[in-house]
Write a protein that holds these residues in place. Structure first.
Motif, PDB file in Angstrom:
ATOM      1  N   THR A  17       0.831  -1.199   0.000  1.00 33.01           N
ATOM      2  CA  THR A  17       0.000   0.000   0.000  1.00 33.01           C
ATOM      3  C   THR A  17       0.866   1.249   0.000  1.00 33.01           C
ATOM      4  O   THR A  17       1.905   1.298   0.649  1.00 33.01           O
ATOM      5  N   GLY A  18       0.422   2.245  -0.728  1.00 28.27           N
ATOM      6  CA  GLY A  18       1.110   3.532  -0.763  1.00 28.27           C
ATOM      7  C   GLY A  18       0.090   4.648  -0.708  1.00 28.27           C
ATOM      8  O   GLY A  18      -1.021   4.504  -1.209  1.00 28.27           O
ATOM      9  N   THR A  53      -3.932   3.980  -1.032  1.00 30.55           N
ATOM     10  CA  THR A  53      -4.851   3.955   0.098  1.00 30.55           C
ATOM     11  C   THR A  53      -5.678   5.220   0.278  1.00 30.55           C
ATOM     12  O   THR A  53      -6.891   5.159   0.293  1.00 30.55           O
ATOM     13  N   ASN A  54      -5.069   6.365   0.431  1.00 33.35           N
ATOM     14  CA  ASN A  54      -5.824   7.590   0.692  1.00 33.35           C
ATOM     15  C   ASN A  54      -5.831   8.458  -0.568  1.00 33.35           C
ATOM     16  O   ASN A  54      -5.160   9.480  -0.650  1.00 33.35           O
ATOM     17  N   THR A  55      -6.615   8.042  -1.546  1.00 36.91           N
ATOM     18  CA  THR A  55      -6.596   8.701  -2.853  1.00 36.91           C
ATOM     19  C   THR A  55      -7.026  10.168  -2.776  1.00 36.91           C
ATOM     20  O   THR A  55      -6.510  10.994  -3.523  1.00 36.91           O
ATOM     21  N   ALA A  56      -7.931  10.497  -1.876  1.00 32.37           N
ATOM     22  CA  ALA A  56      -8.358  11.902  -1.744  1.00 32.37           C
ATOM     23  C   ALA A  56      -7.197  12.768  -1.275  1.00 32.37           C
ATOM     24  O   ALA A  56      -6.984  13.875  -1.784  1.00 32.37           O
ATOM     25  N   ILE A  86     -13.706  11.224   5.290  1.00 34.48           N
ATOM     26  CA  ILE A  86     -13.176  10.530   4.108  1.00 34.48           C
ATOM     27  C   ILE A  86     -12.302   9.367   4.540  1.00 34.48           C
ATOM     28  O   ILE A  86     -12.409   8.258   4.011  1.00 34.48           O
ATOM     29  N   GLU A  87     -11.437   9.596   5.520  1.00 36.29           N
ATOM     30  CA  GLU A  87     -10.515   8.548   5.958  1.00 36.29           C
ATOM     31  C   GLU A  87     -11.234   7.427   6.702  1.00 36.29           C
ATOM     32  O   GLU A  87     -10.871   6.256   6.540  1.00 36.29           O
ATOM     33  N   ILE A 112       2.488  -4.520   3.387  1.00 36.18           N
ATOM     34  CA  ILE A 112       3.621  -3.600   3.442  1.00 36.18           C
ATOM     35  C   ILE A 112       3.074  -2.216   3.115  1.00 36.18           C
ATOM     36  O   ILE A 112       2.626  -1.968   1.996  1.00 36.18           O
ATOM     37  N   ASP A 113       3.075  -1.332   4.110  1.00 32.57           N
ATOM     38  CA  ASP A 113       2.541   0.017   3.959  1.00 32.57           C
ATOM     39  C   ASP A 113       3.717   0.970   3.783  1.00 32.57           C
ATOM     40  O   ASP A 113       4.512   1.165   4.698  1.00 32.57           O
TER      41      ASP A 113
END
Length: 127
Positions: A17-18, A53-56, A86-87, A112-113
């Protein structure tokens, strides 16, 4: 009498994840690179899936929009459907994709973050 150790659990599915923090560009760029070039992370012994992960927050190039996504994965918070940031919504989505948290059969064996820092730490790997 000796107790036998359980056999080691094999890692069959890995999530990378990124963008948990939208302004941490290294993880975002690496995740996008792997999405464009899946063989970069593929291995014959396990399957890899990549998620932004947090596209916004990524779109706005900010750490988060309403609250820190990393702080939204506590079980009680995930269970609270009234949380509408949002999160918080994204954490529930990610929990369904990657977990469920605390479940006996998670969707992935290893997550893996990817993160980075602007602090003067040099190269660091946190596990």
């Amino acid at each position: 009498r000796t107790m036998a150790s359980p056999p080691p659990r094999l890692i069959r599915r890995v999530a990378i994840t990124g963008g948990t923090h939208g302004n941490e560009s290294n993880g975002v760029h690496l995740a996008k690179h792997i999405l464009r070039n899946p063989t970069f992370a593929s291995r014959p012994s396990f399957e890899v899936e990549v998620f932004l992960t947090n596209t916004a927050a990524i779109e706005k190039n900010v750490r988060y929009v309403d609250e820190d996504l990393n702080r939204c994965f506590e079980s009680s918070l995930l269970a609270d459907a009234s949380r509408s940031s949002i999160e918080a919504k994204r954490a529930r989505e990610l929990n369904a994709l990657l977990g469920p948290k605390g479940g006996s059969t998670p969707a992935f064996d290893l997550i893996i973050d990817l993160h980075n820092t602007t602090a003067a730490t040099g190269v660091a790997l946190l596990t």
